[in-house]
Design a protein around this motif. Structure first.
Motif, PDB file in Angstrom:
ATOM      1  N   ARG A  31       0.832  -1.208   0.000  1.00 46.53           N
ATOM      2  CA  ARG A  31       0.000   0.000   0.000  1.00 46.53           C
ATOM      3  C   ARG A  31       0.865   1.256   0.000  1.00 46.53           C
ATOM      4  O   ARG A  31       0.593   2.228  -0.710  1.00 46.53           O
ATOM      5  CB  ARG A  31      -0.927  -0.040   1.210  1.00 46.53           C
ATOM      6  CG  ARG A  31      -1.930   1.086   1.271  1.00 46.53           C
ATOM      7  CD  ARG A  31      -2.919   0.822   2.430  1.00 46.53           C
ATOM      8  NE  ARG A  31      -3.763   1.969   2.633  1.00 46.53           N
ATOM      9  CZ  ARG A  31      -3.390   3.047   3.318  1.00 46.53           C
ATOM     10  NH1 ARG A  31      -2.179   3.114   3.856  1.00 46.53           N
ATOM     11  NH2 ARG A  31      -4.218   4.062   3.449  1.00 46.53           N
ATOM     12  N   ALA A  32       1.910   1.265   0.824  1.00 45.50           N
ATOM     13  CA  ALA A  32       2.811   2.420   0.877  1.00 45.50           C
ATOM     14  C   ALA A  32       3.540   2.602  -0.451  1.00 45.50           C
ATOM     15  O   ALA A  32       3.726   3.733  -0.912  1.00 45.50           O
ATOM     16  CB  ALA A  32       3.807   2.256   2.013  1.00 45.50           C
ATOM     17  N   LEU A  33       3.928   1.503  -1.074  1.00 44.37           N
ATOM     18  CA  LEU A  33       4.561   1.575  -2.396  1.00 44.37           C
ATOM     19  C   LEU A  33       3.572   2.147  -3.408  1.00 44.37           C
ATOM     20  O   LEU A  33       3.931   2.987  -4.246  1.00 44.37           O
ATOM     21  CB  LEU A  33       5.031   0.188  -2.836  1.00 44.37           C
ATOM     22  CG  LEU A  33       5.586   0.074  -4.260  1.00 44.37           C
ATOM     23  CD1 LEU A  33       6.804   0.968  -4.465  1.00 44.37           C
ATOM     24  CD2 LEU A  33       5.937  -1.383  -4.574  1.00 44.37           C
ATOM     25  N   PHE A  34       2.324   1.728  -3.324  1.00 36.74           N
ATOM     26  CA  PHE A  34       1.293   2.229  -4.237  1.00 36.74           C
ATOM     27  C   PHE A  34       1.098   3.730  -4.064  1.00 36.74           C
ATOM     28  O   PHE A  34       1.017   4.476  -5.042  1.00 36.74           O
ATOM     29  CB  PHE A  34      -0.019   1.476  -3.997  1.00 36.74           C
ATOM     30  CG  PHE A  34      -1.131   1.862  -4.922  1.00 36.74           C
ATOM     31  CD1 PHE A  34      -0.995   1.739  -6.292  1.00 36.74           C
ATOM     32  CD2 PHE A  34      -2.329   2.357  -4.422  1.00 36.74           C
ATOM     33  CE1 PHE A  34      -2.025   2.086  -7.159  1.00 36.74           C
ATOM     34  CE2 PHE A  34      -3.368   2.707  -5.271  1.00 36.74           C
ATOM     35  CZ  PHE A  34      -3.213   2.573  -6.641  1.00 36.74           C
ATOM     36  N   ILE A  35       1.045   4.191  -2.827  1.00 36.69           N
ATOM     37  CA  ILE A  35       0.879   5.629  -2.582  1.00 36.69           C
ATOM     38  C   ILE A  35       2.073   6.403  -3.133  1.00 36.69           C
ATOM     39  O   ILE A  35       1.911   7.449  -3.781  1.00 36.69           O
ATOM     40  CB  ILE A  35       0.650   5.901  -1.082  1.00 36.69           C
ATOM     41  CG1 ILE A  35      -0.737   5.390  -0.674  1.00 36.69           C
ATOM     42  CG2 ILE A  35       0.796   7.384  -0.768  1.00 36.69           C
ATOM     43  CD1 ILE A  35      -1.010   5.412   0.819  1.00 36.69           C
ATOM     44  N   ALA A  36       3.278   5.889  -2.918  1.00 38.10           N
ATOM     45  CA  ALA A  36       4.474   6.546  -3.465  1.00 38.10           C
ATOM     46  C   ALA A  36       4.411   6.584  -4.993  1.00 38.10           C
ATOM     47  O   ALA A  36       4.769   7.588  -5.616  1.00 38.10           O
ATOM     48  CB  ALA A  36       5.733   5.824  -2.989  1.00 38.10           C
ATOM     49  N   ALA A  37       3.934   5.490  -5.591  1.00 39.77           N
ATOM     50  CA  ALA A  37       3.801   5.438  -7.052  1.00 39.77           C
ATOM     51  C   ALA A  37       2.758   6.443  -7.537  1.00 39.77           C
ATOM     52  O   ALA A  37       2.968   7.131  -8.552  1.00 39.77           O
ATOM     53  CB  ALA A  37       3.442   4.016  -7.492  1.00 39.77           C
TER      54      ALA A  37
END
Length: 195
Positions: free
Chosen positions: A52-58
């Protein structure tokens, strides 16, 4: 002391963007992300946090890149109005072209994830605002030069154009040569007519 990262975070985010864009957030597995980014789960999570954190950063990187692309499109032509028309025509072409089925990652996320996740909903909303903010200077410049109408406040017109383009990206996913998109684009161009 931990080992230094052996990868470029921006390059990894760009590959993650492509994976989330192609697959959707929920359907992406950690293995998919490892394969697409070339980085193992432990290193991905150490750098970005969980999926989820990777998705938000993306998403944040995608929004920033999208705003930069808007500014590049607006630089085409001799006048700010030319740039605004170029922006709309390119986006209309994108929404009916060969990559139209991907839509916009922000619009896709607004439909898939945002209704169920307040933080991601806020990120998407802020990202749409960022896109509108990228249009405002060109609109104001065109209005100051009397190249487009001044009946609409620049921020309101920018918001309308962003919503229009997002709608075109959703409609474009359903049909390759949409009369709805062509009609909406023609109408949007009339909003740019001088007073």
């Amino acid at each position: 002391m931990g080992r230094p990262k052996s990868f470029d975070e921006d390059a990894v985010l760009d590959r993650a963007i492509e994976q989330f864009w192609a697959t959707g957030y929920h359907a992406v597995s950690v293995r998919d992300l490892e394969a697409s980014t070339g980085v193992l789960k432990g290193s991905l999570y150490a750098a970005f946090g969980d999926k989820r954190a990777l998705f938000i950063a993306a998403l944040l990187r995608y929004a920033s890149q999208s705003a930069d692309q808007i500014r590049e499109l607006l630089a085409h032509g001799e006048t700010p109005r030319d740039g605004l028309e170029h922006y709309l025509r390119v986006r209309g072409r994108d929404c009916t072209g060969p990559h139209r089925t991907r839509g916009c990652l922000l619009a896709n996320t607004a439909a898939e994830v945002a209704p169920h996740d307040a933080e991601i909903r806020a990120v998407v909303g802020q990202s749409f605002e960022k896109l509108a903010d990228a249009l405002v200077p060109a609109i104001r410049a065109a209005q100051a030069q009397r190249l487009i109408n001044r009946r609409h406040e620049a921020k309101e017109l920018a918001a309308h154009l962003v919503v229009l383009v997002q709608g075109m990206s959703v409609v474009g996913k359903t049909e390759p040569d949409s009369s709805l998109i062509r009609s909406s684009l023609r109408f949007a161009l009339t909003l740019l007519n001088p007073d």
